[in-house]
Design a protein around this motif. Sequence first.
Motif, PDB file in Angstrom:
ATOM      1  N   ALA A 177      40.039  35.587  39.929  1.00 17.87           N
ATOM      2  CA  ALA A 177      40.474  36.011  38.725  1.00 17.87           C
ATOM      3  C   ALA A 177      41.579  37.715  38.280  1.00 17.87           C
ATOM      4  O   ALA A 177      42.412  37.539  37.693  1.00 17.87           O
ATOM      5  N   LYS A 178      40.541  38.310  38.962  1.00 13.99           N
ATOM      6  CA  LYS A 178      41.260  39.548  38.750  1.00 13.99           C
ATOM      7  C   LYS A 178      43.100  39.972  39.198  1.00 13.99           C
ATOM      8  O   LYS A 178      43.651  40.367  38.336  1.00 13.99           O
ATOM      9  N   ALA A 179      43.225  39.087  40.585  1.00 17.76           N
ATOM     10  CA  ALA A 179      44.760  39.052  41.492  1.00 17.76           C
ATOM     11  C   ALA A 179      45.668  38.071  40.025  1.00 17.76           C
ATOM     12  O   ALA A 179      47.102  38.670  40.045  1.00 17.76           O
ATOM     13  N   ILE A 180      44.744  37.217  39.400  1.00 18.00           N
ATOM     14  CA  ILE A 180      46.212  35.829  38.591  1.00 18.00           C
ATOM     15  C   ILE A 180      45.716  37.553  36.993  1.00 18.00           C
ATOM     16  O   ILE A 180      47.070  37.545  36.627  1.00 18.00           O
ATOM     17  N   ALA A 181      45.259  38.338  36.943  1.00 15.93           N
ATOM     18  CA  ALA A 181      44.996  39.208  35.942  1.00 15.93           C
ATOM     19  C   ALA A 181      45.784  40.059  36.210  1.00 15.93           C
ATOM     20  O   ALA A 181      46.819  40.447  34.902  1.00 15.93           O
ATOM     21  N   MET A 182      46.267  40.675  37.109  1.00 17.25           N
ATOM     22  CA  MET A 182      46.980  41.448  37.441  1.00 17.25           C
ATOM     23  C   MET A 182      48.373  41.538  37.433  1.00 17.25           C
ATOM     24  O   MET A 182      49.194  41.930  36.422  1.00 17.25           O
TER      25      MET A 182
END
Length: 329
Positions: free
Chosen positions: A244-249
């Motif tokens: 989720a963090k990778a997608i958000a960043m």
Amino acid sequence: MSVKIPLTLACGDYEIVRPLKEGVVKPDGIDLTVLTSMDSTTRHWRFLRNGDFDMAETSASSYVVARDYGYELNALPVFLHRRFRHGFVYINTSKGITKPSDLIGRKVGIKSFLVTAGHWMRGILEHEYGVPHKSIDWYAELDEDVDFVPPPGLRLNRLSHDKSVETMLAEGEIDALIHSSLIKPIVNKDPRVGRLFPDYKAEEQAYYKKTGIFPIMHVLGIKNEVLAQHPWVAINMFHAFNEAKAIAMKRMENPRLVPLAWYREAWEEQEEVLGKDPWEYGLTGKNRQTLETLAGYSHEQGLTRRPMPLDELFVDLSQGRKRGDEFRI
């Protein structure tokens, strides 16, 4: 048909959890309900006191104390909220406070003593500026997430229900205030209230350059009963948070998403100062240093009865050497 286990996650409504909340990222084997409508203090209380959720973003300092007091919890090394804290030390402008040492012997407000923002700042004031936490009279507005026995010499006062530390600061009943958020007098440009560090950004960058610490505010708590019944949940959720963090960043790299004129410049400045992934999860070298400092402050300030090692505070996410980093059939 495969059956997924239902679990609840309470956390802030952050960009880095949006893919989980919206179902873009689906943790393997888990039917996840994500709750984001609570403010932090309510969420922490409901998780630590009531056990209302299977997993919750919760106060790092309160969690450390809860574990020392035997609460049936554990944590994943997922850190949804981090923040430098020099900019959240407020002063009454009529009190002659111009430097950190002027806080010695003063009345300083806090929301509650275990709030992680105040916990970090007490340690920073003591270690970086020579202001012992026991040299201050503390005034707490809220009750604590976790009941603890105040150590000898701690001058901690509990305010009545009708008192607000923000109002007390503006009216001069207290001299300073360490808060977790922007307070109304600052937002409203009340001349009676200012900051202890007017150029707090420069102070925070100097602190990071010296220590390498980007303070962790919250950890991801999980009930022991969940781990006992489904030990695999910890690793699967850790992977989901990272995805989720990778997608958000990747999404947030696009300056068109944010209505700020110099957003991209701020993004690049963050990378230059803090590196490519200052929000990294896991017990990496930098995160260990940060968490050991936080837990060390807990013991120094008499909040825990013994030093709390990180390997006791966080779930072991080991999958064996060279496993879990590449999918092989």
